[in-house]
Design a protein around this motif. Sequence first.
Motif, PDB file in Angstrom:
ATOM      1  N   PHE A  12     106.232  24.890 -34.017  1.00 39.43           N
ATOM      2  CA  PHE A  12     106.753  23.729 -34.738  1.00 39.43           C
ATOM      3  C   PHE A  12     105.809  23.370 -35.866  1.00 39.43           C
ATOM      4  CE2 PHE A  12     104.973  22.132 -30.654  1.00 39.43           C
ATOM      5  CZ  PHE A  12     103.849  21.433 -31.116  1.00 39.43           C
ATOM      6  N   THR A  13     106.350  22.632 -36.827  1.00 37.74           N
ATOM      7  CA  THR A  13     105.595  22.226 -38.006  1.00 37.74           C
ATOM      8  C   THR A  13     104.748  21.001 -37.700  1.00 37.74           C
ATOM      9  OG1 THR A  13     107.447  20.876 -38.746  1.00 37.74           O
ATOM     10  CG2 THR A  13     107.359  23.129 -39.562  1.00 37.74           C
ATOM     11  N   GLY A  14     103.958  20.609 -38.666  1.00 44.72           N
ATOM     12  CA  GLY A  14     103.122  19.421 -38.525  1.00 44.72           C
ATOM     13  C   GLY A  14     101.653  19.781 -38.500  1.00 44.72           C
ATOM     14  N   LEU A  15     100.834  18.764 -38.330  1.00 41.12           N
ATOM     15  CA  LEU A  15      99.401  18.964 -38.252  1.00 41.12           C
ATOM     16  C   LEU A  15      99.029  19.446 -36.858  1.00 41.12           C
ATOM     17  CD1 LEU A  15      98.223  15.726 -40.108  1.00 41.12           C
ATOM     18  CD2 LEU A  15      98.428  18.035 -41.051  1.00 41.12           C
ATOM     19  N   ALA A  16      98.136  20.430 -36.812  1.00 40.02           N
ATOM     20  CA  ALA A  16      97.656  20.910 -35.518  1.00 40.02           C
ATOM     21  C   ALA A  16      96.817  19.820 -34.862  1.00 40.02           C
ATOM     22  CB  ALA A  16      96.833  22.179 -35.705  1.00 40.02           C
ATOM     23  N   SER A  17      97.126  19.505 -33.630  1.00 39.20           N
ATOM     24  CA  SER A  17      96.387  18.486 -32.892  1.00 39.20           C
ATOM     25  C   SER A  17      95.665  19.148 -31.728  1.00 39.20           C
ATOM     26  CB  SER A  17      97.327  17.397 -32.378  1.00 39.20           C
ATOM     27  OG  SER A  17      98.361  17.964 -31.590  1.00 39.20           O
ATOM     28  N   PRO A  18      94.545  18.586 -31.292  1.00 44.83           N
ATOM     29  CA  PRO A  18      93.793  19.217 -30.198  1.00 44.83           C
ATOM     30  C   PRO A  18      94.620  19.287 -28.922  1.00 44.83           C
ATOM     31  CG  PRO A  18      92.966  17.001 -30.659  1.00 44.83           C
ATOM     32  CD  PRO A  18      93.904  17.344 -31.759  1.00 44.83           C
ATOM     33  N   VAL A  19      94.503  20.408 -28.239  1.00 43.49           N
ATOM     34  CA  VAL A  19      95.209  20.595 -26.976  1.00 43.49           C
ATOM     35  C   VAL A  19      94.357  20.023 -25.855  1.00 43.49           C
ATOM     36  CG1 VAL A  19      96.149  22.289 -25.370  1.00 43.49           C
ATOM     37  CG2 VAL A  19      96.340  22.654 -27.835  1.00 43.49           C
ATOM     38  N   PRO A  20      94.895  19.142 -25.012  1.00 38.32           N
ATOM     39  CA  PRO A  20      94.108  18.590 -23.904  1.00 38.32           C
ATOM     40  C   PRO A  20      93.612  19.698 -22.982  1.00 38.32           C
ATOM     41  CG  PRO A  20      96.178  17.393 -24.190  1.00 38.32           C
ATOM     42  CD  PRO A  20      96.263  18.600 -25.058  1.00 38.32           C
ATOM     43  N   GLN A  21      92.327  19.704 -22.688  1.00 40.27           N
ATOM     44  CA  GLN A  21      91.741  20.694 -21.789  1.00 40.27           C
ATOM     45  C   GLN A  21      91.806  20.150 -20.369  1.00 40.27           C
ATOM     46  OE1 GLN A  21      90.595  23.901 -23.047  1.00 40.27           O
ATOM     47  NE2 GLN A  21      91.973  22.968 -24.543  1.00 40.27           N
ATOM     48  N   VAL A  22      92.849  20.526 -19.679  1.00 43.70           N
ATOM     49  CA  VAL A  22      93.078  19.977 -18.345  1.00 43.70           C
ATOM     50  C   VAL A  22      93.351  21.110 -17.364  1.00 43.70           C
ATOM     51  CG1 VAL A  22      93.969  17.776 -19.193  1.00 43.70           C
ATOM     52  CG2 VAL A  22      95.547  19.676 -18.782  1.00 43.70           C
ATOM     53  N   VAL A  23      93.181  20.795 -16.098  1.00 43.80           N
ATOM     54  CA  VAL A  23      93.506  21.695 -15.006  1.00 43.80           C
ATOM     55  C   VAL A  23      94.588  21.032 -14.171  1.00 43.80           C
ATOM     56  CG1 VAL A  23      92.672  22.808 -12.905  1.00 43.80           C
ATOM     57  CG2 VAL A  23      91.221  22.729 -14.930  1.00 43.80           C
ATOM     58  N   GLU A  24      95.640  21.787 -13.856  1.00 44.12           N
ATOM     59  CA  GLU A  24      96.705  21.256 -13.016  1.00 44.12           C
ATOM     60  C   GLU A  24      96.536  21.746 -11.584  1.00 44.12           C
ATOM     61  OE1 GLU A  24     100.537  22.170 -14.439  1.00 44.12           O
ATOM     62  OE2 GLU A  24     100.290  21.142 -16.368  1.00 44.12           O
ATOM     63  N   THR A  25      96.706  20.845 -10.644  1.00 42.67           N
ATOM     64  CA  THR A  25      96.683  21.188  -9.225  1.00 42.67           C
ATOM     65  C   THR A  25      97.904  20.569  -8.567  1.00 42.67           C
ATOM     66  OG1 THR A  25      94.274  21.257  -9.150  1.00 42.67           O
ATOM     67  CG2 THR A  25      95.417  21.019  -7.058  1.00 42.67           C
ATOM     68  N   PRO A  26      98.829  21.374  -8.029  1.00 42.72           N
ATOM     69  CA  PRO A  26     100.008  20.799  -7.386  1.00 42.72           C
ATOM     70  C   PRO A  26      99.622  20.039  -6.130  1.00 42.72           C
ATOM     71  CG  PRO A  26      99.923  23.152  -6.993  1.00 42.72           C
ATOM     72  CD  PRO A  26      98.830  22.852  -7.953  1.00 42.72           C
ATOM     73  N   VAL A  27     100.317  18.958  -5.854  1.00 46.37           N
ATOM     74  CA  VAL A  27     100.096  18.174  -4.638  1.00 46.37           C
ATOM     75  C   VAL A  27     101.440  17.935  -3.975  1.00 46.37           C
ATOM     76  CG1 VAL A  27      97.988  17.047  -5.425  1.00 46.37           C
ATOM     77  CG2 VAL A  27     100.194  15.995  -5.928  1.00 46.37           C
ATOM     78  N   ASN A  28     101.425  17.930  -2.649  1.00 48.80           N
ATOM     79  CA  ASN A  28     102.631  17.661  -1.872  1.00 48.80           C
ATOM     80  C   ASN A  28     102.586  16.229  -1.360  1.00 48.80           C
ATOM     81  OD1 ASN A  28     103.682  20.314  -2.092  1.00 48.80           O
ATOM     82  ND2 ASN A  28     102.289  20.998  -0.483  1.00 48.80           N
ATOM     83  N   LEU A  29     103.622  15.479  -1.691  1.00 54.74           N
ATOM     84  CA  LEU A  29     103.694  14.100  -1.226  1.00 54.74           C
ATOM     85  C   LEU A  29     104.069  14.066   0.256  1.00 54.74           C
ATOM     86  CD1 LEU A  29     105.602  12.469  -4.223  1.00 54.74           C
ATOM     87  CD2 LEU A  29     103.152  12.719  -3.908  1.00 54.74           C
ATOM     88  N   ALA A  30     103.779  12.945   0.887  1.00 59.49           N
ATOM     89  CA  ALA A  30     104.144  12.790   2.301  1.00 59.49           C
ATOM     90  C   ALA A  30     105.651  12.816   2.484  1.00 59.49           C
ATOM     91  CB  ALA A  30     103.564  11.491   2.860  1.00 59.49           C
ATOM     92  N   THR A  31     106.401  12.419   1.457  1.00 57.92           N
ATOM     93  CA  THR A  31     107.861  12.477   1.472  1.00 57.92           C
ATOM     94  C   THR A  31     108.349  12.542   0.036  1.00 57.92           C
ATOM     95  OG1 THR A  31     109.907  11.292   2.035  1.00 57.92           O
ATOM     96  CG2 THR A  31     107.954   9.948   1.597  1.00 57.92           C
ATOM     97  N   ARG A  32     109.446  13.281  -0.182  1.00 61.85           N
ATOM     98  CA  ARG A  32     110.049  13.332  -1.512  1.00 61.85           C
ATOM     99  C   ARG A  32     110.774  12.042  -1.844  1.00 61.85           C
ATOM    100  NH1 ARG A  32     114.177  17.492  -2.489  1.00 61.85           N
ATOM    101  NH2 ARG A  32     113.955  16.706  -4.621  1.00 61.85           N
ATOM    102  N   GLN A  33     111.125  11.260  -0.853  1.00 60.88           N
ATOM    103  CA  GLN A  33     111.836  10.010  -1.068  1.00 60.88           C
ATOM    104  C   GLN A  33     110.914   8.996  -1.738  1.00 60.88           C
ATOM    105  OE1 GLN A  33     115.179   9.102  -0.278  1.00 60.88           O
ATOM    106  NE2 GLN A  33     114.606   7.338  -1.504  1.00 60.88           N
ATOM    107  N   VAL A  34     111.396   8.380  -2.812  1.00 63.38           N
ATOM    108  CA  VAL A  34     110.670   7.258  -3.403  1.00 63.38           C
ATOM    109  C   VAL A  34     110.910   6.044  -2.516  1.00 63.38           C
ATOM    110  CG1 VAL A  34     110.385   5.807  -5.439  1.00 63.38           C
ATOM    111  CG2 VAL A  34     110.948   8.239  -5.711  1.00 63.38           C
ATOM    112  N   LEU A  35     109.844   5.440  -2.048  1.00 65.30           N
ATOM    113  CA  LEU A  35     109.942   4.373  -1.059  1.00 65.30           C
ATOM    114  C   LEU A  35     109.964   3.008  -1.718  1.00 65.30           C
ATOM    115  CD1 LEU A  35     107.319   5.666   1.559  1.00 65.30           C
ATOM    116  CD2 LEU A  35     109.799   6.058   1.525  1.00 65.30           C
ATOM    117  N   ASP A  36     110.627   2.082  -1.049  1.00 67.53           N
ATOM    118  CA  ASP A  36     110.526   0.673  -1.426  1.00 67.53           C
ATOM    119  C   ASP A  36     109.110   0.202  -1.080  1.00 67.53           C
ATOM    120  OD1 ASP A  36     112.264  -1.858  -2.125  1.00 67.53           O
ATOM    121  OD2 ASP A  36     110.958  -2.426  -0.439  1.00 67.53           O
TER     122      ASP A  36
END
Length: 623
Positions: free
Chosen positions: A355-379
Amino acid sequence: MRLRNRVLAWGSALLAIGAAVVLLRAPAEPPRPGPAPIPPPERVSRYAADDVVLPEQGAPPDTPRDVVVGKAPGRLVVSWAEVARATGYEVRWSGAGQSPGTRLVATRDTQLDGLVDGREYRIEVRAVDAFGQVSGPAAAIGNPGPGDTSWRAGLTGLLDDFPDDSTLRADTVGSLWHLSGYRGCVDLGARAAAEVGLPIDLGCGADEAVLRARAPVLLGESTPDGELGRVAVLTDAAGPGGRLTLDLVPGPADRVGSTAGGGSLPPGTVRAVVDDTGARVGEQDEFVATPGPRGAGVLHLFEVRVTATGVTLSQDGRVIASSPVVPSWRSAWLLVGVRGPEGRRARVHLATVGFTGLASPVPQVVETPVNLATRQVLDPSATAPSAGILRRPLATALSARLVVTMVMSTGMDVSRTQIQLGTSMLPARPVAPPPIEAGSVVTVVADVPQSLLGGSGPDSLTPLVVRAPGAGEGALVQESYLELVPGPVASVRTTTQPARTDRLRPTVNALPTAGLTLGDSTGRPLATPTVPAQGRLVLTVNLAGAAAQWDTGGLEGVQGFQVWVDGRMTASLPTSAHTGAPGGRYAIPVGLTGRAVGEHTVEVRVIGTQGTRGSVLSQFTVS
C-alpha cells in the motif's frame, strides 16, 4: 600311487555329477509375487433401459477466440473469450526444451507455472463440450518474464513479496502481519517449487484466514488524479468458489464483520469483496462491472483506490466496482481475508501485498496464543471456571497486552468489557469504533499491569475470562493471544502460526463435482420428492468442474457416468468422444409406470479418464 590318484579323481567327478543331479532335481523356488497390476479404467458404454431416454451429442463447440497471454516471472497467464456450448477447455503448451503440457479446465483462464523466463512457448486452447468433443485450436505465443510492474510504483507504506524460505516466511508474517484463523483449520503451508508467495491452507472447508498489516495505511496529499491512497494485492483467492475481502478499518482490529454473514462493520470501514457473485466496494455501490475470468490457481491483481471523490476496486487494471463514500479517517489498518470453496479443503496464495503512504515503524512484538477458561463471554456477576494460564511468557516481557476478538450478543455493552486475569480486572477497550449489531465481530485489547511482569510472582494466573455487561449466549471469543514487547534477550518471533512443512499442494487432478436434481416431466425441480405412479421423472445430472480444479488448476476429465435405480443400472452415458468432459448438464427422463409404490434410491456414479470415481445419491417416493 598313480592308481590311487585316479580313484580319487574319479570319486571327485562322481561327487560333482551327483551334486549337479541334486540341483537339477530340486524343486524350483516359486516366484515372489510382485505388485498387482493396475487395472485399466472402467469403460463406460452407452446403455438405456426401456423406460429411459438418453441425451444426444450435438455439433462440436466453436474454436476459442481472443486468446491473451500475460507474462510474469516463471509463469504465463492465458485467458480467452467464452465459447457457446463449451463446458470447459483443453490447454496445451510446449517450448524451451521442456516436456509438453496438457490441462483440462472449466474456466476461461489458467496459469502455467514453472516456465523459463525469456523462452518462447506455444499455447493452444480448444473448447470442450459435455460429451468430450473438442474444437479446433486457437494458438498463441508467450514469453515468461517480468511483464508490467508499474503497479508496484508508489507502494512505499508496505511492499511484501513473501520470501521463499519457509522460516523467513514465518518471521515475515510475524513481524509485518498478524494471521487470524481457527487453529487447526488455518495454517501456513510449505511451498512447492513452482508456487509463489505465501501459501495459506484452509483445511476445514469453511474457515477464513485474515491477515492484518501491523503498520497502518496512511493517506497522503491528493495526487493530480485525486488519489489519496492505494492498496494492491496479487492473489488467487478470488478463484471459483473462493472469496477475497479487503478491509480498511480505522483501528487495528483482527477481524470485522461476521463469518456467518450477518452483523455490521465498524463505522468508517471501507470493505471490498470479490467472489463468484461479482465485486462490491463500500456500502453504497455506484458502479459494478462484470469482473474478468478468474480460474483456480491464477494470480490476479486487485487494487483499492481511495480518492477525493470515493473508492474504486479494480481487477488487473480494470475498475469493477466503485462507491462515492469518502473516508473521514487519515489512517487505517488493512485486513486481507481469503476463503476457499465451501465444503472443501483449499490452498490460496498471496504473492504480493502493498500500500501507498509513508513507511511507519513495524511494532516489534511476540505473539503467544492463550486459551481462555471458557469461550463464552461472561456477565460480570457470572462464576468463572477455574482455569488460567502460566505466567512464564510474562516473565521476560517489557510490556504486554491481551488481545481478544469476540462476537457480540444482543444487549452487550462492549465499551465496558473487562478481562479477568487472576485477581486483576483489566479494562479492555475496542481497537476500532465498535459496531452496533448483534453477531458483529469486535477486537478488544487490555494492558497487562507491570505488577504481573518480571521474574517474581505466581507461576500461574487463574482464571482467565472475558466479561461484559449484558453478554448473552451468542457472545463468544473467536481468538485470544498475548502480544508481548520482549526484553533485550528475547527473540522477536511470532509463535501463533508457524509455517507448516507437512502440507504440500495436491498434485492429482480432481473429478468435476456431481449433482443430481429430481424434476417433473418438464424438468422443473420437484417441490417434494413424492411423485405419482404414472408419467416421467427427469433426472438432471450436473457435473461442475470450476471448484474441483482448485487444488491443481486442472481437472481429470469425466469419461462417463451411470445411473443406478434401486441398485440396478438404468442408464449409462459416455462423455469422452475425444477427451474427458470437464463438466456438463444432462437431463435424463425416466418412466415411472410399473414402478412399485414406496421409496426408491437413485445413484449417479461418475468415472474419470484415469479411473477415479465419484457418486451422488438421491431418493424419491412413488405414491
